[in-house]
Design a protein around this motif. Sequence first.
Motif, PDB file in Angstrom:
ATOM      1  N   ASP A  90      -6.177   0.139   6.995  1.00  0.00           N
ATOM      2  CA  ASP A  90      -7.163  -0.790   6.348  1.00  0.00           C
ATOM      3  C   ASP A  90      -8.115  -0.103   5.602  1.00  0.00           C
ATOM      4  OD1 ASP A  90      -6.417  -2.999   8.230  1.00  0.00           O
ATOM      5  OD2 ASP A  90      -7.600  -2.450   9.673  1.00  0.00           O
ATOM      6  N   GLU A  91      -8.307   1.425   5.740  1.00  0.00           N
ATOM      7  CA  GLU A  91      -9.218   1.837   4.594  1.00  0.00           C
ATOM      8  C   GLU A  91      -8.523   2.102   3.258  1.00  0.00           C
ATOM      9  OE1 GLU A  91     -11.730   5.207   7.513  1.00  0.00           O
ATOM     10  OE2 GLU A  91      -9.590   5.704   7.063  1.00  0.00           O
ATOM     11  N   LEU A  92      -7.194   2.372   3.388  1.00  0.00           N
ATOM     12  CA  LEU A  92      -6.479   2.482   2.168  1.00  0.00           C
ATOM     13  C   LEU A  92      -6.273   1.232   1.488  1.00  0.00           C
ATOM     14  CD1 LEU A  92      -3.638   4.825   3.693  1.00  0.00           C
ATOM     15  CD2 LEU A  92      -5.470   5.416   1.962  1.00  0.00           C
ATOM     16  N   GLU A  93      -6.242  -0.027   2.234  1.00  0.00           N
ATOM     17  CA  GLU A  93      -6.186  -1.131   1.508  1.00  0.00           C
ATOM     18  C   GLU A  93      -7.741  -1.429   0.686  1.00  0.00           C
ATOM     19  OE1 GLU A  93      -4.970  -4.602   3.819  1.00  0.00           O
ATOM     20  OE2 GLU A  93      -3.257  -3.543   4.544  1.00  0.00           O
ATOM     21  N   LYS A  98      -0.279  -3.883   4.388  1.00  0.00           N
ATOM     22  CA  LYS A  98      -0.080  -3.910   5.686  1.00  0.00           C
ATOM     23  C   LYS A  98      -0.762  -5.145   6.618  1.00  0.00           C
ATOM     24  CE  LYS A  98       2.125  -0.571   8.399  1.00  0.00           C
ATOM     25  NZ  LYS A  98       3.339  -0.169   8.316  1.00  0.00           N
ATOM     26  N   SER A  99      -1.928  -5.018   6.278  1.00  0.00           N
ATOM     27  CA  SER A  99      -2.723  -5.943   7.148  1.00  0.00           C
ATOM     28  C   SER A  99      -1.980  -7.514   6.887  1.00  0.00           C
ATOM     29  CB  SER A  99      -4.291  -6.523   6.774  1.00  0.00           C
ATOM     30  OG  SER A  99      -4.337  -6.606   5.603  1.00  0.00           O
ATOM     31  N   PHE A 130       3.866   6.400   0.165  1.00  0.00           N
ATOM     32  CA  PHE A 130       4.161   6.809   1.403  1.00  0.00           C
ATOM     33  C   PHE A 130       5.456   6.682   1.898  1.00  0.00           C
ATOM     34  CE2 PHE A 130       3.774   7.361   6.011  1.00  0.00           C
ATOM     35  CZ  PHE A 130       3.363   8.704   6.060  1.00  0.00           C
ATOM     36  N   PHE A 131       6.713   6.954   1.062  1.00  0.00           N
ATOM     37  CA  PHE A 131       7.910   6.819   1.400  1.00  0.00           C
ATOM     38  C   PHE A 131       8.715   8.052   0.574  1.00  0.00           C
ATOM     39  CE2 PHE A 131       7.078   4.708  -2.668  1.00  0.00           C
ATOM     40  CZ  PHE A 131       8.177   4.965  -3.359  1.00  0.00           C
ATOM     41  N   ILE A 191       0.856  -1.186  -0.016  1.00  0.00           N
ATOM     42  CA  ILE A 191      -0.092  -0.050   0.169  1.00  0.00           C
ATOM     43  C   ILE A 191       0.913   1.295   0.126  1.00  0.00           C
ATOM     44  CG2 ILE A 191      -0.216   0.082   2.532  1.00  0.00           C
ATOM     45  CD1 ILE A 191      -2.909   1.005  -0.180  1.00  0.00           C
ATOM     46  N   GLU A 192       2.083   1.149   0.503  1.00  0.00           N
ATOM     47  CA  GLU A 192       2.892   2.297   0.600  1.00  0.00           C
ATOM     48  C   GLU A 192       3.639   2.507  -0.567  1.00  0.00           C
ATOM     49  OE1 GLU A 192       3.874   2.306   5.538  1.00  0.00           O
ATOM     50  OE2 GLU A 192       5.329   1.174   4.075  1.00  0.00           O
TER      51      GLU A 192
END
Length: 263
Positions: free
Chosen positions: A209-212, A168-169, A149-150, A142-143
């Motif tokens: 969780d929302e982004l996934e 992430k999960s 997000f990096f 996701i990142e």
Amino acid sequence: MQTEKVTKHIVNWLIEYATKAGVNGFVIGISGGIDSAVTSTLCAETGLKVLCLEMPIHQEENQVSRAQEHIAQLKERYTNISSKNINLTTVFDAFDNLLPDEASSDKVALSMANTRARLRMSTLYYFAGIHSLLVCGTGNKIEDFGVGFFTKYGDGGVDLSPIADLMKSEVYKVGEYLKVPESILKAKPTDGLFGDSRTDEDQIGASYDELEWAMKMIAQGKTVDEFDGRAKKVIEIYLQRHKANKHKMVEIPVCKIPEELIN
């Protein structure tokens, strides 16, 4: 997800890649977060040399303590782990003091946050070079491919990315399987680049969780107009971040010169 099989697959992939590259093992920055904890444990499972670097820069104490707890646990469980603490605070401050004040405080803060990541990248490659190691990335799916997000040429500057195809999960599931310290499993994700307690969710405006969920909806061909309320807001956040950070996720553009201009 078949967690055990996924874990073994990643470990075998790491071994194969390092063997083909002819290196001794891996060097990885330990932040006290779930991604670096899982990645370093996966590297430890290979049996190859693993150098864990702490690189604090005005770091929150709880981030430092979690990193130290994790490294201590790794050393108890594996014989192929070594570590170093390279405090980059004075280097960062010296660089900061050299720079002229040419922008708004928000832009300066973000630029200096990214500078932290780039100082750490340079440090990782220093030790990689002298010990014949690969710099192991810690970015998740996701990142790295969702919201970007990096930091470009910071934590994005690596030799290989073993968990970049895991949400992430899913990283948390691998972390539980690998018995990562409970303090890390429970901690709210943070990039630790601002020297305060702000979380990733504080910065992005949505949880992982929302982004996934948003990433999956877009992959299914859904559009923002099909949602309302919080769901619509999350989709908008995801799309805005994805668009703004697309340059991080694609190859560097190269200006191709037409043959007739060369010959």
